[in-house]
Design an enzyme around this catalytic site. Sequence first.
Site, mmCIF file in Angstrom:
data_model
loop_
_atom_site.group_PDB
_atom_site.id
_atom_site.type_symbol
_atom_site.label_atom_id
_atom_site.label_comp_id
_atom_site.label_asym_id
_atom_site.label_seq_id
_atom_site.Cartn_x
_atom_site.Cartn_y
_atom_site.Cartn_z
ATOM 1 N N TYR A 1 3.526 6.727 10.057
ATOM 2 C CA TYR A 1 2.700 5.556 9.712
ATOM 3 C C TYR A 1 3.547 4.467 9.039
ATOM 4 O O TYR A 1 3.400 3.291 9.356
ATOM 5 C CB TYR A 1 1.543 5.969 8.793
ATOM 6 C CG TYR A 1 0.472 4.893 8.673
ATOM 7 C CD1 TYR A 1 0.457 4.007 7.593
ATOM 8 C CD2 TYR A 1 -0.514 4.752 9.646
ATOM 9 C CE1 TYR A 1 -0.511 3.020 7.484
ATOM 10 C CE2 TYR A 1 -1.492 3.757 9.547
ATOM 11 C CZ TYR A 1 -1.476 2.897 8.464
ATOM 12 O OH TYR A 1 -2.423 1.906 8.374
ATOM 13 N N PRO B 1 -4.392 0.172 18.831
ATOM 14 C CA PRO B 1 -4.065 -0.235 17.462
ATOM 15 C C PRO B 1 -4.318 0.839 16.401
ATOM 16 O O PRO B 1 -4.054 0.614 15.228
ATOM 17 C CB PRO B 1 -4.941 -1.454 17.227
ATOM 18 C CG PRO B 1 -5.888 -1.530 18.343
ATOM 19 C CD PRO B 1 -5.442 -0.628 19.423
ATOM 20 N N TYR C 1 -9.433 5.120 7.877
ATOM 21 C CA TYR C 1 -9.636 5.442 9.297
ATOM 22 C C TYR C 1 -10.725 6.513 9.346
ATOM 23 O O TYR C 1 -10.605 7.546 8.687
ATOM 24 C CB TYR C 1 -8.348 5.995 9.917
ATOM 25 C CG TYR C 1 -7.233 4.985 10.062
ATOM 26 C CD1 TYR C 1 -6.450 4.608 8.966
ATOM 27 C CD2 TYR C 1 -6.953 4.387 11.287
ATOM 28 C CE1 TYR C 1 -5.431 3.674 9.096
ATOM 29 C CE2 TYR C 1 -5.923 3.453 11.432
ATOM 30 C CZ TYR C 1 -5.172 3.097 10.320
ATOM 31 O OH TYR C 1 -4.162 2.165 10.448
ATOM 32 N N LYS D 1 0.827 0.071 15.231
ATOM 33 C CA LYS D 1 2.216 0.049 15.712
ATOM 34 C C LYS D 1 2.549 -1.149 16.609
ATOM 35 O O LYS D 1 3.731 -1.470 16.782
ATOM 36 C CB LYS D 1 2.498 1.327 16.516
ATOM 37 C CG LYS D 1 2.587 2.581 15.665
ATOM 38 C CD LYS D 1 3.701 2.518 14.642
ATOM 39 C CE LYS D 1 3.485 3.471 13.483
ATOM 40 N NZ LYS D 1 3.950 2.936 12.224
ATOM 41 N N HIS E 1 0.838 -1.199 0.000
ATOM 42 C CA HIS E 1 0.000 0.000 0.000
ATOM 43 C C HIS E 1 0.867 1.241 0.000
ATOM 44 O O HIS E 1 1.738 1.398 0.830
ATOM 45 C CB HIS E 1 -0.939 -0.014 1.214
ATOM 46 C CG HIS E 1 -2.112 -0.923 1.023
ATOM 47 N ND1 HIS E 1 -3.413 -0.493 1.087
ATOM 48 C CD2 HIS E 1 -2.179 -2.245 0.718
ATOM 49 C CE1 HIS E 1 -4.224 -1.501 0.843
ATOM 50 N NE2 HIS E 1 -3.504 -2.583 0.616
HETATM 51 P P1 FAS Z 1 1.815 -11.790 21.952
HETATM 52 O O1 FAS Z 1 0.893 -11.419 23.079
HETATM 53 O O2 FAS Z 1 1.298 -11.863 20.575
HETATM 54 O O3 FAS Z 1 2.470 -13.228 22.244
HETATM 55 C C1 FAS Z 1 2.882 -13.572 23.548
HETATM 56 C C2 FAS Z 1 2.891 -15.084 23.637
HETATM 57 O O4 FAS Z 1 3.390 -15.449 24.934
HETATM 58 C C3 FAS Z 1 1.493 -15.672 23.517
HETATM 59 O O5 FAS Z 1 1.497 -16.723 22.577
HETATM 60 C C4 FAS Z 1 1.183 -16.183 24.935
HETATM 61 O O6 FAS Z 1 0.394 -17.365 24.935
HETATM 62 C C5 FAS Z 1 2.563 -16.482 25.461
HETATM 63 N N1 FAS Z 1 2.640 -16.443 26.923
HETATM 64 C C6 FAS Z 1 2.005 -15.596 27.768
HETATM 65 N N2 FAS Z 1 2.316 -15.905 29.051
HETATM 66 C C7 FAS Z 1 3.165 -16.966 28.999
HETATM 67 C C8 FAS Z 1 3.834 -17.738 29.987
HETATM 68 N N3 FAS Z 1 3.678 -17.475 31.293
HETATM 69 N N4 FAS Z 1 4.618 -18.764 29.583
HETATM 70 C C9 FAS Z 1 4.784 -19.033 28.259
HETATM 71 N N5 FAS Z 1 4.178 -18.333 27.269
HETATM 72 C C10 FAS Z 1 3.376 -17.317 27.652
HETATM 73 N N6 FAS Z 1 -1.215 -4.623 16.737
HETATM 74 C C11 FAS Z 1 -1.286 -3.975 15.554
HETATM 75 O O7 FAS Z 1 -0.253 -3.498 15.054
HETATM 76 N N7 FAS Z 1 -2.506 -3.840 14.917
HETATM 77 C C12 FAS Z 1 -3.659 -4.377 15.442
HETATM 78 O O8 FAS Z 1 -4.727 -4.253 14.869
HETATM 79 C C13 FAS Z 1 -3.624 -5.073 16.661
HETATM 80 N N8 FAS Z 1 -4.752 -5.641 17.201
HETATM 81 C C14 FAS Z 1 -4.662 -6.295 18.416
HETATM 82 C C15 FAS Z 1 -5.795 -6.892 19.017
HETATM 83 C C16 FAS Z 1 -5.699 -7.550 20.266
HETATM 84 C C17 FAS Z 1 -6.927 -8.169 20.898
HETATM 85 C C18 FAS Z 1 -4.466 -7.608 20.934
HETATM 86 C C19 FAS Z 1 -4.349 -8.277 22.293
HETATM 87 C C20 FAS Z 1 -3.341 -7.028 20.340
HETATM 88 C C21 FAS Z 1 -3.435 -6.379 19.081
HETATM 89 N N9 FAS Z 1 -2.318 -5.810 18.457
HETATM 90 C C22 FAS Z 1 -2.372 -5.163 17.279
HETATM 91 C C23 FAS Z 1 -1.057 -5.896 19.052
HETATM 92 C C24 FAS Z 1 -0.520 -7.270 18.776
HETATM 93 O O9 FAS Z 1 -0.520 -7.503 17.405
HETATM 94 C C25 FAS Z 1 0.806 -7.364 19.428
HETATM 95 O O10 FAS Z 1 1.582 -6.199 19.205
HETATM 96 C C26 FAS Z 1 1.567 -8.570 19.002
HETATM 97 O O11 FAS Z 1 0.767 -9.698 19.219
HETATM 98 C C27 FAS Z 1 2.845 -8.580 19.831
HETATM 99 O O12 FAS Z 1 3.407 -9.811 19.697
HETATM 100 P P2 FAS Z 1 4.177 -10.485 20.939
HETATM 101 O O13 FAS Z 1 5.074 -9.474 21.553
HETATM 102 O O14 FAS Z 1 4.725 -11.744 20.397
HETATM 103 O O15 FAS Z 1 3.041 -10.779 22.036
HETATM 104 C C1 PHB Z 2 -5.982 -4.610 10.966
HETATM 105 O O1 PHB Z 2 -6.067 -4.849 9.746
HETATM 106 O O2 PHB Z 2 -6.237 -5.466 11.855
HETATM 107 C C2 PHB Z 2 -5.539 -3.232 11.396
HETATM 108 C C3 PHB Z 2 -5.029 -2.358 10.461
HETATM 109 C C4 PHB Z 2 -4.601 -1.099 10.861
HETATM 110 C C5 PHB Z 2 -4.717 -0.737 12.192
HETATM 111 C C6 PHB Z 2 -5.226 -1.620 13.142
HETATM 112 C C7 PHB Z 2 -5.653 -2.879 12.735
HETATM 113 O O3 PHB Z 2 -4.309 0.505 12.588
#
Ligand code: FAS
Ligand code: PHB
Length: 396
Positions: free
Chosen positions: A387, A296, A204, A300, A75
Amino acid sequence: MRRQKTQVVIVGAGPSGLLLGQLLHKQGIDNVIVERVSAEYVLGRIRAGVIEQGFSDLMEEAGVSGRMKAEGEVHHAVEIATYGDVHSIDLSGLTGGKVVTVYGQTEITHDLMDARSASGQQTIYEAADVQPHDINTDSPFVTYTVDGQQQVLECDYIAGCDGYHGICRPSIPEGVLKEYEKIYPFGWLGLLADTPPVNFELIYIKHERGFALCSKRSETRSRYYLEVPVDEKVENWSDDRFWEELRRRLPADAEKRLVTGPSLEKSIAPLRSFVAEPMQYGRMFLVGDAAHIVPPTGAKGLNLAASDVSTLYRILTKVFKQGRTDLIEKYSQICLRRVWHGVRFSWWMTSMLHSFDESDIEGRIRSSELSFFLKEEAGRRVLAQQYVGLPYEEIE
Ligand code: FAS
Ligand code: PHB
């Protein structure tokens, strides 16, 4: 009790842990990942969708970018609609050609899991009672339980890639960390559907009924979000109610193109800004969501996790291969410089586009600020630079 030795124990098999494990493996640095849940459970989380250039480059360096290049969508722009007026932000034109790639976090996790299986590196899923020990000594170790048997993983370093609710950050003694947190008074209700997206670019949307985001996973799979009250329950939202509310927040042209269909996934994510400083203690490093969370709105979260991984991987490679233990203490300060830029941008996008009280002077000031950033090239350039993602810091 089984004892095992490795160079780096990675706690968590989300994108941070898997990407770090793959990059370390490619440098011949032995590592073991311990994950609390099953691989299927990790893959079932529907999260991020926009990948910065730096993250794409890191996936290429890790040798796992093939499918992202084939199936991800590049994009060059992003759209911001305010009360029906649509502003296109020319990301490439304003940043000397930088782009973002639309490719779901689920797919990234899939690609990294496949690469790890092929590498033969050990990943222990469904590990219970994971606990780091002696992190402030030269011989840290991690214990965990599988099938009722406690196991010991001795190592040189521990990477806490275990997310916001993980065990690594709480294992740092009281008084070491300073935590910064801001909770927002709303959440995001997300819906995934196999329907054609309303628009090629992401939109957005600032709307008097609340924020909305039109995203995608491909040209046949859409991802939408609606701002909802912080105490809202997903059970209150039938698919029909979601589509009807989204339709009311869409700009007119997009509304005409909306194709609805059954949801594949629907969930509500709370919004918070959170940073723990420092992002390390002794021989344990905090990576990604284990150290910081952003709303989100700025896309980032996952991308900040990637830049942390890049910094840690480069430092550990120099430590193991060149004896550069002087770099260990630099990890946190290098990460935090970029993390705080991401935290600020995510807070700014959230503040500009969600429904706060517009009747008071702060509301008028916010509207004026957003209008400058959307209508003036100088403003659009700053927005575009943030961005697409700021450059990663070199490790000297
Ligand atoms: P994660 O949380 O993905 O992974 C951590 C891992 O550690 C998990 O698999 C968990 O099971 C494991 N773990 C936890 N406790 C443990 C323990 N005691 N022992 C062993 N393992 C354990 N980011 C965006 O950029 N755009 C978005 O739209 C977006 N939407 C999101 C929506 C939700 C609901 C959430 C919660 C996050 C969102 N994020 C988004 C942010 C998300 O993408 C995170 O930045 C990303 O998952 C970060 O990855 P990790 O640091 O690997 O953490
Ligand atoms: C998504 O596609 O999940 C998404 C994209 C952009 C954002 C947040 C979520 O800023």
